[in-house]
Design a protein around this motif. Sequence first.
Motif, PDB file in Angstrom:
ATOM      1  N   SER A 283       0.833  -1.197   0.000  1.00 30.19           N
ATOM      2  CA  SER A 283       0.000   0.000   0.000  1.00 30.19           C
ATOM      3  C   SER A 283       0.871   1.251   0.000  1.00 30.19           C
ATOM      4  CB  SER A 283      -0.977  -0.018   1.165  1.00 30.19           C
ATOM      5  OG  SER A 283      -0.293   0.052   2.391  1.00 30.19           O
ATOM      6  N   TYR A 284       2.031   1.190   0.671  1.00 32.98           N
ATOM      7  CA  TYR A 284       2.929   2.343   0.692  1.00 32.98           C
ATOM      8  C   TYR A 284       3.414   2.658  -0.725  1.00 32.98           C
ATOM      9  CZ  TYR A 284       6.828   5.421   1.749  1.00 32.98           C
ATOM     10  OH  TYR A 284       7.684   6.492   1.777  1.00 32.98           O
ATOM     11  N   LEU A 285       3.748   1.639  -1.486  1.00 28.05           N
ATOM     12  CA  LEU A 285       4.218   1.864  -2.860  1.00 28.05           C
ATOM     13  C   LEU A 285       3.153   2.562  -3.693  1.00 28.05           C
ATOM     14  CD1 LEU A 285       6.024  -1.535  -3.495  1.00 28.05           C
ATOM     15  CD2 LEU A 285       7.086   0.692  -3.061  1.00 28.05           C
ATOM     16  N   LYS A 286       1.910   2.204  -3.509  1.00 29.99           N
ATOM     17  CA  LYS A 286       0.808   2.883  -4.212  1.00 29.99           C
ATOM     18  C   LYS A 286       0.665   4.323  -3.725  1.00 29.99           C
ATOM     19  CE  LYS A 286      -1.610   0.430  -7.116  1.00 29.99           C
ATOM     20  NZ  LYS A 286      -1.658   0.826  -8.509  1.00 29.99           N
ATOM     21  N   ARG A 287       0.765   4.502  -2.414  1.00 30.13           N
ATOM     22  CA  ARG A 287       0.617   5.852  -1.842  1.00 30.13           C
ATOM     23  C   ARG A 287       1.680   6.819  -2.342  1.00 30.13           C
ATOM     24  NH1 ARG A 287      -0.352   3.240   3.002  1.00 30.13           N
ATOM     25  NH2 ARG A 287       1.604   3.933   3.915  1.00 30.13           N
TER      26      ARG A 287
ATOM     27  N   ASP B  58       0.715 -21.720   7.318  1.00 28.65           N
ATOM     28  CA  ASP B  58      -0.635 -21.336   7.747  1.00 28.65           C
ATOM     29  C   ASP B  58      -0.602 -20.606   9.092  1.00 28.65           C
ATOM     30  OD1 ASP B  58      -1.723 -22.457   5.481  1.00 28.65           O
ATOM     31  OD2 ASP B  58      -2.354 -24.313   6.467  1.00 28.65           O
ATOM     32  N   ARG B  59       0.224 -21.092  10.022  1.00 31.50           N
ATOM     33  CA  ARG B  59       0.323 -20.442  11.330  1.00 31.50           C
ATOM     34  C   ARG B  59       0.871 -19.025  11.186  1.00 31.50           C
ATOM     35  NH1 ARG B  59       4.922 -21.413  15.188  1.00 31.50           N
ATOM     36  NH2 ARG B  59       5.552 -22.115  13.236  1.00 31.50           N
ATOM     37  N   HIS B  60       1.907 -18.846  10.371  1.00 27.10           N
ATOM     38  CA  HIS B  60       2.467 -17.504  10.156  1.00 27.10           C
ATOM     39  C   HIS B  60       1.455 -16.583   9.480  1.00 27.10           C
ATOM     40  CE1 HIS B  60       6.426 -18.207  11.698  1.00 27.10           C
ATOM     41  NE2 HIS B  60       6.627 -19.225  10.880  1.00 27.10           N
ATOM     42  N   TYR B  61       0.693 -17.120   8.557  1.00 24.78           N
ATOM     43  CA  TYR B  61      -0.327 -16.324   7.877  1.00 24.78           C
ATOM     44  C   TYR B  61      -1.378 -15.837   8.880  1.00 24.78           C
ATOM     45  CZ  TYR B  61      -4.095 -15.077   4.689  1.00 24.78           C
ATOM     46  OH  TYR B  61      -5.093 -14.402   4.031  1.00 24.78           O
ATOM     47  N   GLU B  62      -1.846 -16.747   9.737  1.00 20.93           N
ATOM     48  CA  GLU B  62      -2.842 -16.373  10.740  1.00 20.93           C
ATOM     49  C   GLU B  62      -2.279 -15.355  11.733  1.00 20.93           C
ATOM     50  OE1 GLU B  62      -5.997 -17.117  10.521  1.00 20.93           O
ATOM     51  OE2 GLU B  62      -5.562 -18.291   8.734  1.00 20.93           O
ATOM     52  N   GLU B  63      -1.017 -15.520  12.117  1.00 23.07           N
ATOM     53  CA  GLU B  63      -0.382 -14.554  13.018  1.00 23.07           C
ATOM     54  C   GLU B  63      -0.281 -13.187  12.347  1.00 23.07           C
ATOM     55  OE1 GLU B  63       3.346 -16.321  14.088  1.00 23.07           O
ATOM     56  OE2 GLU B  63       2.418 -17.766  15.444  1.00 23.07           O
ATOM     57  N   ALA B  64       0.077 -13.168  11.063  1.00 19.07           N
ATOM     58  CA  ALA B  64       0.215 -11.903  10.331  1.00 19.07           C
ATOM     59  C   ALA B  64      -1.103 -11.137  10.304  1.00 19.07           C
ATOM     60  CB  ALA B  64       0.709 -12.154   8.918  1.00 19.07           C
ATOM     61  N   ALA B  65      -2.204 -11.853  10.238  1.00 12.93           N
ATOM     62  CA  ALA B  65      -3.516 -11.209  10.172  1.00 12.93           C
ATOM     63  C   ALA B  65      -3.831 -10.423  11.440  1.00 12.93           C
ATOM     64  CB  ALA B  65      -4.602 -12.254   9.915  1.00 12.93           C
ATOM     65  N   THR B  66      -3.161 -10.761  12.535  1.00 13.51           N
ATOM     66  CA  THR B  66      -3.432 -10.074  13.792  1.00 13.51           C
ATOM     67  C   THR B  66      -2.334  -9.089  14.182  1.00 13.51           C
ATOM     68  OG1 THR B  66      -2.359 -11.785  15.130  1.00 13.51           O
ATOM     69  CG2 THR B  66      -4.720 -12.084  14.629  1.00 13.51           C
ATOM     70  N   GLN B  67      -1.283  -8.998  13.388  1.00  3.85           N
ATOM     71  CA  GLN B  67      -0.155  -8.128  13.726  1.00  3.85           C
ATOM     72  C   GLN B  67      -0.452  -6.667  13.415  1.00  3.85           C
ATOM     73  OE1 GLN B  67       2.850  -9.007  15.189  1.00  3.85           O
ATOM     74  NE2 GLN B  67       1.820 -10.968  15.457  1.00  3.85           N
ATOM     75  N   GLU B  68       0.033  -5.804  14.274  1.00  9.21           N
ATOM     76  CA  GLU B  68      -0.052  -4.368  14.050  1.00  9.21           C
ATOM     77  C   GLU B  68       0.677  -4.026  12.756  1.00  9.21           C
ATOM     78  OE1 GLU B  68       1.848  -0.340  15.960  1.00  9.21           O
ATOM     79  OE2 GLU B  68       1.619  -2.091  17.239  1.00  9.21           O
ATOM     80  N   GLY B  69       0.050  -3.231  11.921  1.00 10.82           N
ATOM     81  CA  GLY B  69       0.676  -2.784  10.688  1.00 10.82           C
ATOM     82  C   GLY B  69       0.450  -3.672   9.484  1.00 10.82           C
ATOM     83  N   THR B  70      -0.187  -4.826   9.659  1.00 13.59           N
ATOM     84  CA  THR B  70      -0.428  -5.704   8.525  1.00 13.59           C
ATOM     85  C   THR B  70      -1.452  -5.075   7.591  1.00 13.59           C
ATOM     86  OG1 THR B  70       0.088  -7.694   9.776  1.00 13.59           O
ATOM     87  CG2 THR B  70      -1.252  -7.983   7.804  1.00 13.59           C
ATOM     88  N   GLU B  71      -1.116  -5.010   6.316  1.00 14.33           N
ATOM     89  CA  GLU B  71      -2.023  -4.469   5.299  1.00 14.33           C
ATOM     90  C   GLU B  71      -2.925  -5.611   4.833  1.00 14.33           C
ATOM     91  OE1 GLU B  71      -4.113  -2.154   3.328  1.00 14.33           O
ATOM     92  OE2 GLU B  71      -2.318  -1.162   4.088  1.00 14.33           O
ATOM     93  N   LEU B  72      -4.121  -5.674   5.385  1.00 13.07           N
ATOM     94  CA  LEU B  72      -5.022  -6.798   5.121  1.00 13.07           C
ATOM     95  C   LEU B  72      -5.435  -6.886   3.656  1.00 13.07           C
ATOM     96  CD1 LEU B  72      -7.210  -6.650   8.343  1.00 13.07           C
ATOM     97  CD2 LEU B  72      -5.253  -8.131   7.861  1.00 13.07           C
ATOM     98  N   ALA B  73      -5.449  -5.782   2.940  1.00 15.69           N
ATOM     99  CA  ALA B  73      -5.847  -5.799   1.529  1.00 15.69           C
ATOM    100  C   ALA B  73      -4.902  -6.656   0.689  1.00 15.69           C
ATOM    101  CB  ALA B  73      -5.896  -4.378   0.975  1.00 15.69           C
ATOM    102  N   TYR B  74      -3.646  -6.765   1.104  1.00 16.51           N
ATOM    103  CA  TYR B  74      -2.667  -7.549   0.344  1.00 16.51           C
ATOM    104  C   TYR B  74      -2.347  -8.889   0.986  1.00 16.51           C
ATOM    105  CZ  TYR B  74      -1.775  -3.343  -2.365  1.00 16.51           C
ATOM    106  OH  TYR B  74      -1.915  -2.258  -3.192  1.00 16.51           O
ATOM    107  N   LEU B  75      -2.759  -9.095   2.215  1.00 18.87           N
ATOM    108  CA  LEU B  75      -2.368 -10.292   2.946  1.00 18.87           C
ATOM    109  C   LEU B  75      -2.766 -11.573   2.223  1.00 18.87           C
ATOM    110  CD1 LEU B  75      -1.005 -11.448   5.447  1.00 18.87           C
ATOM    111  CD2 LEU B  75      -3.229 -11.388   6.581  1.00 18.87           C
TER     112      LEU B  75
END
Length: 173
Positions: A1-5, A33-50
């Motif tokens: 998202s930063y690259l687009k911005r 799968d575990r890392h993906y699920e953790e990423a979904a809850t991390q501060e700063g994760t851009e959910l649109a690209y996850l």
Amino acid sequence: SYLKRVGCDEVLVGRDVCLDEARMGLPADEVLDRHYEEAATQEGTELAYLSDTKGGFTGVVGILRCGEGPTVAFRFDMDALPVLECKEEAHYPAKEGFASRNTGVMHACGHDNHMAMLLGAAKILNEVKDELSGDVRLVFQPAEETAVGALRMMEEHALDGVDAIYGVHVWGT
């Protein structure tokens, strides 16, 4: 998202830059799968690209279209490594508050520096875009430490038509 911005004309993520058949050395599916699920809850994760990264497809390419001319790429590695970071107060990152918040992984080898440098370059290049000729590709490569991320991206044609490519590394003194 930063690259687009900051003005990139196109941002490619996941399977658009990482060929599935060329991927090697991945962790087991349950680890991914575990890392993906953790990423979904991390501060700063851009959910649109996850969702584009699910299954370990973590490459990113930002493209600046600057008219006729050669295509130049800048390649930097981006992933965290399976390294347990020191939490002792004397450890400079812990003392200064920028140690990894995720136990068991860290941006060792300066990968956070690499990301910051390429994101900064994206911003600056976009600011002078009218003075450039040709295209610029900003390549955020996964799996640099195992030397397999480049193969994934090359076989997906992320570097097709590139006339020159540059990369950097940081080294402490």
